[in-house]
Motif scaffolding. Structure first.
Motif, mmCIF file in Angstrom:
data_model
loop_
_atom_site.group_PDB
_atom_site.id
_atom_site.type_symbol
_atom_site.label_atom_id
_atom_site.label_comp_id
_atom_site.label_asym_id
_atom_site.label_seq_id
_atom_site.Cartn_x
_atom_site.Cartn_y
_atom_site.Cartn_z
ATOM 1 N N ALA A 30 0.829 -1.218 0.000
ATOM 2 C CA ALA A 30 0.000 0.000 0.000
ATOM 3 C C ALA A 30 0.854 1.255 0.000
ATOM 4 O O ALA A 30 0.414 2.305 -0.472
ATOM 5 N N THR A 31 2.085 1.153 0.517
ATOM 6 C CA THR A 31 2.958 2.324 0.624
ATOM 7 C C THR A 31 3.932 2.458 -0.539
ATOM 8 O O THR A 31 4.799 3.328 -0.524
ATOM 9 N N SER A 32 3.837 1.603 -1.553
ATOM 10 C CA SER A 32 4.753 1.675 -2.702
ATOM 11 C C SER A 32 4.520 2.965 -3.469
ATOM 12 O O SER A 32 3.376 3.296 -3.827
ATOM 13 N N GLY A 33 5.597 3.681 -3.757
ATOM 14 C CA GLY A 33 5.475 4.993 -4.378
ATOM 15 C C GLY A 33 5.886 5.037 -5.837
ATOM 16 O O GLY A 33 6.541 4.129 -6.358
ATOM 17 N N VAL A 34 5.513 6.133 -6.479
ATOM 18 C CA VAL A 34 5.899 6.442 -7.858
ATOM 19 C C VAL A 34 6.380 7.884 -7.882
ATOM 20 O O VAL A 34 5.806 8.749 -7.209
ATOM 21 N N THR A 98 14.296 -1.843 0.816
ATOM 22 C CA THR A 98 12.853 -2.116 0.727
ATOM 23 C C THR A 98 12.186 -0.775 0.459
ATOM 24 O O THR A 98 11.758 -0.080 1.382
ATOM 25 N N PRO A 99 12.106 -0.374 -0.811
ATOM 26 C CA PRO A 99 11.666 0.985 -1.150
ATOM 27 C C PRO A 99 10.167 1.174 -0.981
ATOM 28 O O PRO A 99 9.366 0.307 -1.324
ATOM 29 N N THR A 100 9.818 2.327 -0.420
ATOM 30 C CA THR A 100 8.403 2.706 -0.322
ATOM 31 C C THR A 100 8.236 4.067 -0.995
ATOM 32 O O THR A 100 8.000 4.156 -2.189
ATOM 33 N N GLY A 101 8.383 5.142 -0.246
ATOM 34 C CA GLY A 101 8.217 6.472 -0.827
ATOM 35 C C GLY A 101 9.380 6.877 -1.711
ATOM 36 O O GLY A 101 10.540 6.541 -1.436
ATOM 37 N N LEU A 102 9.074 7.616 -2.780
ATOM 38 C CA LEU A 102 10.077 8.117 -3.728
ATOM 39 C C LEU A 102 9.832 9.601 -3.977
ATOM 40 O O LEU A 102 8.689 10.062 -3.991
ATOM 41 N N HIS A 138 13.844 10.032 14.313
ATOM 42 C CA HIS A 138 12.485 10.478 14.016
ATOM 43 C C HIS A 138 11.883 9.734 12.826
ATOM 44 O O HIS A 138 10.694 9.879 12.543
ATOM 45 N N ILE A 139 12.707 8.966 12.106
ATOM 46 C CA ILE A 139 12.192 8.117 11.032
ATOM 47 C C ILE A 139 11.985 6.731 11.611
ATOM 48 O O ILE A 139 12.943 6.041 11.963
ATOM 49 N N THR A 140 10.737 6.313 11.728
ATOM 50 C CA THR A 140 10.418 5.048 12.380
ATOM 51 C C THR A 140 9.811 4.018 11.433
ATOM 52 O O THR A 140 10.121 2.837 11.514
ATOM 53 N N ASN A 141 8.952 4.456 10.533
ATOM 54 C CA ASN A 141 8.307 3.539 9.584
ATOM 55 C C ASN A 141 8.024 4.312 8.300
ATOM 56 O O ASN A 141 6.876 4.617 7.986
ATOM 57 N N PRO A 142 9.075 4.656 7.517
ATOM 58 C CA PRO A 142 8.902 5.587 6.398
ATOM 59 C C PRO A 142 8.037 5.018 5.287
ATOM 60 O O PRO A 142 8.225 3.884 4.851
ATOM 61 N N ALA A 143 7.107 5.841 4.858
ATOM 62 C CA ALA A 143 6.239 5.482 3.734
ATOM 63 C C ALA A 143 6.437 6.549 2.647
ATOM 64 O O ALA A 143 7.533 6.707 2.138
ATOM 65 N N THR A 144 5.407 7.287 2.289
ATOM 66 C CA THR A 144 5.571 8.295 1.245
ATOM 67 C C THR A 144 6.459 9.435 1.730
ATOM 68 O O THR A 144 6.499 9.762 2.918
ATOM 69 N N ILE A 145 7.171 10.051 0.791
ATOM 70 C CA ILE A 145 8.028 11.193 1.081
ATOM 71 C C ILE A 145 7.775 12.268 0.042
ATOM 72 O O ILE A 145 7.233 12.005 -1.033
ATOM 73 N N TYR A 238 -4.360 15.756 -5.792
ATOM 74 C CA TYR A 238 -4.794 14.431 -6.239
ATOM 75 C C TYR A 238 -4.648 13.458 -5.070
ATOM 76 O O TYR A 238 -3.565 13.329 -4.491
ATOM 77 N N ALA A 239 -5.725 12.787 -4.718
ATOM 78 C CA ALA A 239 -5.732 11.861 -3.591
ATOM 79 C C ALA A 239 -6.118 10.467 -4.069
ATOM 80 O O ALA A 239 -7.169 10.288 -4.698
ATOM 81 N N ASP A 240 -5.267 9.509 -3.786
ATOM 82 C CA ASP A 240 -5.531 8.113 -4.122
ATOM 83 C C ASP A 240 -6.552 7.557 -3.137
ATOM 84 O O ASP A 240 -6.226 7.245 -1.993
ATOM 85 N N ASP A 241 -7.787 7.465 -3.599
ATOM 86 C CA ASP A 241 -8.882 6.963 -2.761
ATOM 87 C C ASP A 241 -8.820 5.433 -2.790
ATOM 88 O O ASP A 241 -9.516 4.771 -3.551
ATOM 89 N N PHE A 242 -7.948 4.890 -1.935
ATOM 90 C CA PHE A 242 -7.623 3.468 -1.979
ATOM 91 C C PHE A 242 -8.852 2.593 -1.777
ATOM 92 O O PHE A 242 -9.030 1.582 -2.450
#
Length: 332
Positions: A30-34, A98-102, A138-145, A238-242
């Protein structure tokens, strides 16, 4: 898959499936970014390159704007990676990522949130590790950036908070800790920060560049927005309405001027003068002004204000009417 749409929301004919990558497909969370590299502004070959966080295959896949596979950023490689397709042999120094936010900065450098190691790594446009890594408690569980135009980095700690770092990687502040943040984006024109939260009451919060809450919106309209982006030229969000499988688009803020109508004067058989006051209400110059009037409260006719716009502050305005019907009540 990753699909491309134009500004009007029409499918632009580009779909990136991951079939051309060594893994043969994408394996998302769910946190994979583009992220898109727009640093060239039409003058650089890398302009429009697309980076996709192939999270469970531990790579970032790079594509051209037309969807052609280019190479992979691996950090140090993984079982699903063909080394001949690595963008560079320069490793991130933390093992496989383990990439998430880009996010891509104005120089074309790619920032990658590594959720397995709780860090953000920086790579240049060729995929070389630059040696710049933000490793902070302060970075504990990074997702989108997200990055602003000054190089400040915003990191979503998934369903925990959003934290800001300056261009050197030093911690600045916690921007949002009120709800359960899912994603973050920055308006490149205003440097306002938008945070999507796991809440049905205030799903998107807007902060100014100093971290002050400006607005909240999207209540009852968007659910679990795990992705967020801002179009700088228009201010559209733009909001990704998951939960509903759609992308919701919100228009930019609209400031309504202060408007006061005062009594009409110089009322005669066929003419009258309409009066009022108009102020910008902190939203910039008032650029157009007219009175509406008519024989019902639906009005139906207009008359331009005098003096002419723009108005930088509160301004007394009027309009002279003629050819009115005698013994008739008019509304304005």
């Amino acid at each position: 898959v990753v699909d491309k749409f134009n500004a009007a929301g029409t499918y632009a004919g580009v779909q990136i499936t991951g079939a051309s990558t060594p893994a043969g497909s994408f394996s998302f969370e769910a946190t994979s970014g583009v992220a898109v590299d727009n640093s060239g502004l039409g003058t650089d070959a890398s302009n429009g390159d697309v980076y996709v966080a192939n999270t469970n295959d531990n790579v970032v896949d790079k594509f051209t704007a037309s969807g052609t596979f280019v190479c992979q950023i691996t950090g140090e490689g993984s079982a699903s990676t063909d080394p001949t397709h690595e963008c560079s042999t320069s490793h991130a120094g933390v093992g496989s990522i383990t990439p998430t936010g880009l996010a891509v900065d104005s120089s074309g450098n790619l920032f990658v949130a590594d959720s397995a190691h709780g860090v953000v790594d920086e790579f240049d446009s060729a995929g070389n590790y630059t040696g710049h890594q933000i490793a902070d408690s302060h970075i504990t569980n990074p997702a989108t950036i997200a990055l602003d135009s000054s190089g400040n980095l915003y990191v979503t700690n998934f369903v925990s908070n959003v934290v800001e770092f300056d261009a050197t990687g030093a911690f600045v502040r916690t921007v949002d800790s009120n709800e359960s943040p899912l994603s973050v984006a920055v308006d490149p024109a205003t440097a306002h920060v938008y945070v999507a939260e796991y809440s049905i009451y205030t799903p998107i919060a807007e902060y100014d560049s100093s971290g002050n809450l400006v607005d909240t919106f999207g209540s009852g309209m968007v659910s679990a927005p795990v992705g967020l982006a801002v179009r700088g030229s228009s201010g559209e969000v733009y909001a990704d309405d998951f939960s509903n499988g759609v992308v919701d688009v919100f228009g930019p803020d609209v400031v309504i001027p202060d408007v006061t109508a005062t009594a009409a004067t110089e009322v005669k058989q066929f003419t009258a003068r309409l009066n009022g006051e108009v102020g910008p209400a902190g939203g910039g110059n008032v650029t157009s002004c007219h009175f509406e009037y008519g024989t019902t409260t639906s009005y139906g006719q207009t008359a331009p204000c005098s003096p002419t716009t723009p108005y930088a502050g509160a301004t007394s305005v009027s309009a002279s009417l003629s050819a009115l019907s005698p013994k008739t009540t008019y509304h304005f």
